[in-house]
Design a protein around this motif. Structure first.
Motif, mmCIF file in Angstrom:
data_model
loop_
_atom_site.group_PDB
_atom_site.id
_atom_site.type_symbol
_atom_site.label_atom_id
_atom_site.label_comp_id
_atom_site.label_asym_id
_atom_site.label_seq_id
_atom_site.Cartn_x
_atom_site.Cartn_y
_atom_site.Cartn_z
ATOM 1 N N SER A 232 0.546 -0.752 0.184
ATOM 2 C CA SER A 232 0.122 -0.442 -0.018
ATOM 3 C C SER A 232 0.857 1.208 -0.110
ATOM 4 C CB SER A 232 -0.795 -0.415 1.451
ATOM 5 O OG SER A 232 -1.536 1.184 1.966
ATOM 6 N N ASN A 233 0.087 2.777 -0.725
ATOM 7 C CA ASN A 233 0.858 3.959 -0.274
ATOM 8 C C ASN A 233 0.914 4.153 1.095
ATOM 9 O OD1 ASN A 233 1.256 5.469 -3.005
ATOM 10 N ND2 ASN A 233 -0.328 3.696 -2.834
ATOM 11 N N PHE A 234 -0.006 3.964 2.181
ATOM 12 C CA PHE A 234 -0.651 4.097 3.394
ATOM 13 C C PHE A 234 -0.154 2.984 4.518
ATOM 14 C CE2 PHE A 234 -3.155 6.080 0.813
ATOM 15 C CZ PHE A 234 -2.167 7.668 1.076
ATOM 16 N N GLU A 235 0.868 2.499 3.831
ATOM 17 C CA GLU A 235 1.462 1.003 4.458
ATOM 18 C C GLU A 235 2.109 1.200 5.831
ATOM 19 O OE1 GLU A 235 1.078 -2.733 4.578
ATOM 20 O OE2 GLU A 235 1.994 -2.107 2.447
ATOM 21 N N LYS A 236 1.390 0.273 7.078
ATOM 22 C CA LYS A 236 1.024 0.283 8.816
ATOM 23 C C LYS A 236 0.906 1.736 9.776
ATOM 24 C CE LYS A 236 5.455 1.583 9.291
ATOM 25 N NZ LYS A 236 6.629 1.595 10.160
ATOM 26 N N SER A 237 -0.854 1.352 8.404
ATOM 27 C CA SER A 237 -1.811 2.210 8.438
ATOM 28 C C SER A 237 -3.559 2.036 8.757
ATOM 29 C CB SER A 237 -1.647 4.050 8.100
ATOM 30 O OG SER A 237 -1.971 3.493 6.412
ATOM 31 N N ASP A 238 -3.941 2.802 8.902
ATOM 32 C CA ASP A 238 -5.537 2.722 9.296
ATOM 33 C C ASP A 238 -5.522 3.037 7.764
ATOM 34 O OD1 ASP A 238 -5.493 1.319 11.786
ATOM 35 O OD2 ASP A 238 -6.659 3.039 12.138
ATOM 36 N N TYR A 239 -5.487 3.880 6.784
ATOM 37 C CA TYR A 239 -5.853 4.120 5.395
ATOM 38 C C TYR A 239 -5.167 2.995 4.243
ATOM 39 C CZ TYR A 239 -4.007 8.528 8.215
ATOM 40 O OH TYR A 239 -5.163 9.412 9.435
ATOM 41 N N LYS A 240 -4.888 1.979 5.264
ATOM 42 C CA LYS A 240 -4.432 1.285 4.037
ATOM 43 C C LYS A 240 -5.556 0.494 3.368
ATOM 44 C CE LYS A 240 -1.995 -3.196 3.623
ATOM 45 N NZ LYS A 240 -0.807 -3.983 4.011
ATOM 46 N N ALA A 241 -6.280 0.460 2.681
ATOM 47 C CA ALA A 241 -7.066 -0.481 1.472
ATOM 48 C C ALA A 241 -7.104 -1.513 2.217
ATOM 49 C CB ALA A 241 -7.532 -0.038 0.289
ATOM 50 N N GLU A 242 -8.809 -2.279 2.627
ATOM 51 C CA GLU A 242 -8.739 -4.037 2.485
ATOM 52 C C GLU A 242 -10.101 -4.267 2.580
ATOM 53 O OE1 GLU A 242 -5.526 -5.440 6.249
ATOM 54 O OE2 GLU A 242 -6.676 -4.433 6.927
ATOM 55 N N GLY A 243 -10.189 -5.442 2.229
ATOM 56 C CA GLY A 243 -11.150 -5.688 1.581
ATOM 57 C C GLY A 243 -11.753 -5.034 0.513
ATOM 58 N N LEU A 244 -13.458 -5.107 1.228
ATOM 59 C CA LEU A 244 -14.990 -4.623 -0.977
ATOM 60 C C LEU A 244 -14.441 -2.934 -0.393
ATOM 61 C CD1 LEU A 244 -16.941 -7.453 -1.912
ATOM 62 C CD2 LEU A 244 -15.153 -6.646 -3.527
ATOM 63 N N PRO A 245 -14.814 -2.778 -1.199
ATOM 64 C CA PRO A 245 -15.470 -1.010 -0.354
ATOM 65 C C PRO A 245 -16.467 -0.258 0.324
ATOM 66 C CG PRO A 245 -14.457 -0.947 -2.992
ATOM 67 C CD PRO A 245 -14.932 -1.847 -2.281
ATOM 68 N N SER A 246 -16.375 0.231 1.432
ATOM 69 C CA SER A 246 -17.634 0.680 2.154
ATOM 70 C C SER A 246 -17.792 1.445 1.260
ATOM 71 C CB SER A 246 -16.340 1.449 3.398
ATOM 72 O OG SER A 246 -16.496 2.634 3.515
ATOM 73 N N PRO A 247 -19.487 1.487 1.744
ATOM 74 C CA PRO A 247 -20.486 2.599 1.071
ATOM 75 C C PRO A 247 -19.789 3.739 0.608
ATOM 76 C CG PRO A 247 -21.796 0.744 2.316
ATOM 77 C CD PRO A 247 -20.249 1.007 3.052
ATOM 78 N N GLN A 248 -18.786 4.417 2.097
ATOM 79 C CA GLN A 248 -18.163 5.214 1.645
ATOM 80 C C GLN A 248 -17.774 5.814 1.231
ATOM 81 O OE1 GLN A 248 -19.076 3.255 5.174
ATOM 82 N NE2 GLN A 248 -20.912 5.139 5.957
ATOM 83 N N GLU A 249 -16.422 4.205 1.145
ATOM 84 C CA GLU A 249 -15.850 4.345 -0.370
ATOM 85 C C GLU A 249 -16.230 4.609 -1.434
ATOM 86 O OE1 GLU A 249 -12.234 2.074 0.630
ATOM 87 O OE2 GLU A 249 -13.304 1.411 2.051
ATOM 88 N N LEU A 250 -17.314 4.053 -1.559
ATOM 89 C CA LEU A 250 -18.147 3.939 -2.970
ATOM 90 C C LEU A 250 -18.256 5.438 -3.751
ATOM 91 C CD1 LEU A 250 -19.962 0.681 -2.627
ATOM 92 C CD2 LEU A 250 -17.187 1.168 -3.820
ATOM 93 N N ALA A 251 -19.428 6.027 -2.161
ATOM 94 C CA ALA A 251 -19.547 7.142 -2.628
ATOM 95 C C ALA A 251 -18.394 8.361 -3.302
ATOM 96 C CB ALA A 251 -20.187 8.217 -1.080
ATOM 97 N N LEU A 252 -17.472 8.006 -2.752
ATOM 98 C CA LEU A 252 -16.083 9.218 -3.192
ATOM 99 C C LEU A 252 -15.912 8.684 -4.967
ATOM 100 C CD1 LEU A 252 -13.921 9.107 -0.094
ATOM 101 C CD2 LEU A 252 -15.850 10.682 -1.452
ATOM 102 N N LEU A 253 -15.845 7.718 -4.698
ATOM 103 C CA LEU A 253 -15.422 6.549 -5.627
ATOM 104 C C LEU A 253 -16.413 6.681 -7.003
ATOM 105 C CD1 LEU A 253 -13.524 3.193 -3.887
ATOM 106 C CD2 LEU A 253 -12.438 5.602 -5.719
ATOM 107 N N GLU A 254 -17.572 6.821 -6.927
ATOM 108 C CA GLU A 254 -18.955 6.270 -7.954
ATOM 109 C C GLU A 254 -18.298 7.185 -9.260
ATOM 110 O OE1 GLU A 254 -20.477 3.942 -8.682
ATOM 111 O OE2 GLU A 254 -20.448 2.480 -7.349
#
Length: 613
Positions: A363-385
């Motif tokens: 990840s570009n944000f290794e060792k942090s909570d900002y690292k993406a894991e699993g499927l996008p959350s609804p909140q992430e999808l709202a930004l990506l759609e």
């Protein structure tokens, strides 16, 4: 879908900086999300020894730097412009309006500023200065100096400074002890924190001297240290300023304990290590796995005079990755970038070169909570759609992972995938190498500045040549390396970077925003230019809570990992440190920084026991 679209639209609207911070009230500190650990009457930070003795010298090898600073050489003492190479730690010669606390993710407390007051619209910040603030020549440090410095940076400063100030619309000295900074309304809370921590230079000095000149004349300072002896490209010394005006402030108590901080410069890592073994250097963070595993067997260590140990890493994102310069046409196709990434055999490197000491970065944000894991959350999808048409479909699934090889150093399956990707991208095999429609070879020149990087890159280069990429390594001196970085004159380059525990929009833009792709001296080495990336960087800057920030950065991580603008390599969980046993320090170390040269102190008794009194 309607709810998702509404959320996305809301995310693109301007948001107020410091939305949870009171206005029209004098504040002793600021935090992006309103979380301050220390009250107004705090006496010192909790991670220091408030009664630490002053004295002694620390000769250390800096593990990090900022602006135009270099580890290998220097030809100017001005770190605040793009031109030239300066030595690390010149910032200790200057004060700032506020300083960060190393046990909080984004809090700053008053240094030059005794307090700050936010206007009702949160676009104007009024700083009340401490009247006792002084320059090293005894003259008062006033509001005029701060206004002058910030306007100077906005016009002529290093890009990291000028870009952070682009939303500042006015800086005014209300009187000698009051500064008013006004912003456009587009700024984020994190942006204000960055501006408040900028080093302040003297108006009188830089009215009489050229700010942009690469000079070895030390500028007038105001901080805890003053420039001492200097030999260009060889060593620099910072002498503790005994009459420092701010030595008893809560933000400084227990810090800046050494009478002298010295940095010696070496052209290669082995020479630097030999200096440490001899005792010329007192503190060293080790970045070469082979040396850490096999080199620490010299007499001073076996006698107990040198301590070798690990300290916990910081609780912030870590990125170590390779950039392929997409300003060059052969790297624009993500399939080419992916093929080159497949030639990095981490498992073989981990076993053969790293002695098992590193972890594979994903990840570009290794060792942090900002690292993406699993499927996008609804909140992430709202930004990506809103950007679905631009983005690869993979962004909306599980984030991609780097392949795991068989560790042989010649994994035929993975190398076969690389060949297939190059073929799909339109490259054709002609003899030993892939060529384009004009018969031009697919070339990759790896840029390196020292022997350690050459050693790391050589197996990667050999794998590329094995599959038909005309890969070479070019090792250059530090001055040329810095110039080529600043001008984006490279094919392939490695970067280790940290954007802080609460990333600012400015720190993200330096790496990822389209604006930085064409600006010399920034760190957008791949030349990323993407409306989706720009929007996600802006969303992170507008975050009104840590949860919103985490959502924006996870979405950004998904996009970056799929685009493969940066090829993740590896990371180290802890600090590998060796030091001569002549220091005292508080444990545990703070979570958000490890500047031993200002946290530690000289212990006379320990030094006497090892012959270093």
């Amino acid at each position: 879908m309607a709810l998702g679209g509404a959320a996305a639209a809301a995310a693109l609207l301007p948001a107020r900086a410091f939305a949870n911070t009171p206005t029209e009230t004098k504040l002793h500190g600021l935090s992006a999300f309103g979380e301050l650990k220390y009250p107004a009457d705090f006496s010192h930070f909790g991670y220091v020894n408030a009664d630490a003795p002053k004295g002694g010298t620390i000769n250390f090898a800096p593990p990090n730097s900022t602006f135009n600073q270099s580890f290998l050489t220097f030809n100017t003492l001005n770190s605040l412009v793009l031109k030239g190479d300066s030595p690390p730690r010149t910032e200790y010669c200057f004060d700032s309006l506020m300083v960060s606390a190393l046990d909080e993710p984004d809090a700053v407390y008053g240094l030059l500023a005794e307090s700050v007051t936010l206007s009702a619209d949160r676009n104007t910040y009024t700083f009340a200065l401490r009247p006792e603030a002084r320059w090293h020549d005894g003259s008062p440090l006033t509001a005029a100096d701060i206004v002058f410095a910030l306007k100077l940076y906005k016009e002529k400063g290093h890009p990291n400074l000028s870009q952070a100030l682009r939303w500042m619309t006015d800086a005014a000295a209300v009187d000698a002890a009051t500064v008013r900074l006004t912003f456009s309304g587009e700024q984020s809370s994190q942006n204000i924190l960055a501006v408040a921590q900028m080093p302040i230079v003297s108006k009188a000095y830089y009215t009489a001297n050229d700010f942009e000149a690469a000079t070895m004349a030390p500028p007038l300072g105001s901080g805890p240290y003053k420039m001492g002896r200097v030999s260009a490209g060889q060593f620099v010394e910072y002498d503790r300023f005994a009459d420092y005006w701010g030595r008893d402030l809560p933000v400084n108590r227990g810090l800046y304990n050494f009478d002298r901080i010295r940095i010696d410069f070496y052209q290669n890592r082995q020479a630097a290590f030999e200096a440490f073994k001899k005792g010329d250097t007192h503190f060293r963070e080790e970045f070469t796995a082979r040396v850490w595993a096999t080199g620490y067997d010299f007499p001073a260590l076996t006698q107990g005079r040198v301590v070798k140990r690990e300290f916990p890493g910081e609780k912030w994102p870590d990125m170590q990755a390779v950039a392929l310069n997409q300003r060059r046409p052969q790297f624009k196709d993500v399939r080419v970038r992916r093929a080159i990434g497949l030639c990095f055999d981490f498992e073989w490197t981990q076993r053969t070169l790293f002695y098992g000491s590193y972890d594979r970065a994903q990840s570009n944000f290794e060792k942090s909570d900002y690292k993406a894991e699993g499927l996008p959350s609804p909140q992430e999808l709202a930004l990506l759609e809103p950007f679905r048409a631009e983005l690869p479909a993979e962004v909306f699934g599980e984030p991609p992972l780097q392949p795991v090889s068989d560790g042989s150093g010649r994994d035929r399956k993975i190398l076969g995938q690389a060949v297939k990707l190059l073929t799909e991208a339109g490259w054709k095999r002609s003899g030993e190498f892939f060529v384009d429609d004009k018969g031009e070879r697919l070339k990759v020149e790896i840029l390196a500045e020292d022997d350690g990087l050459v050693r790391l890159f050589t197996p990667w280069m050999e794998k590329m040549r094995t599959i038909g990429i005309d890969a070479t390594i070019r090792q250059v001196d530090q001055a040329q390396y810095e110039q080529r970085q600043n001008d984006y004159d490279f094919d392939f380059i490695l970067l280790h970077w940290s954007i802080g525990a609460t990333p600012t929009e400015d720190s993200l833009e330096v790496l990822y925003h389209s604006r930085s792709a064409t600006m010399p001296g920034m760190r957008n080495y791949p030349g990323t230019q993407s409306p989706a990336v720009d929007a996600l960087v802006a969303a992170a800057g507008r975050a009104q809570s840590r949860a919103e920030l985490t959502t924006a950065l996870k979405a950004l991580d998904r996009v970056l990992r799929t685009r493969l603008d940066w090829i993740p390599t590896y990371y180290l969980a802890n600090h590998r440190v060796a030091y001569w046993d002549m220091f005292g320090f508080v444990e545990p170390k703070p979570d958000y920084g490890f500047p031993a040269e200002i946290l530690w102190w000289f212990d006379k008794e320990r030094a006497a026991k090892i012959g270093k009194a």
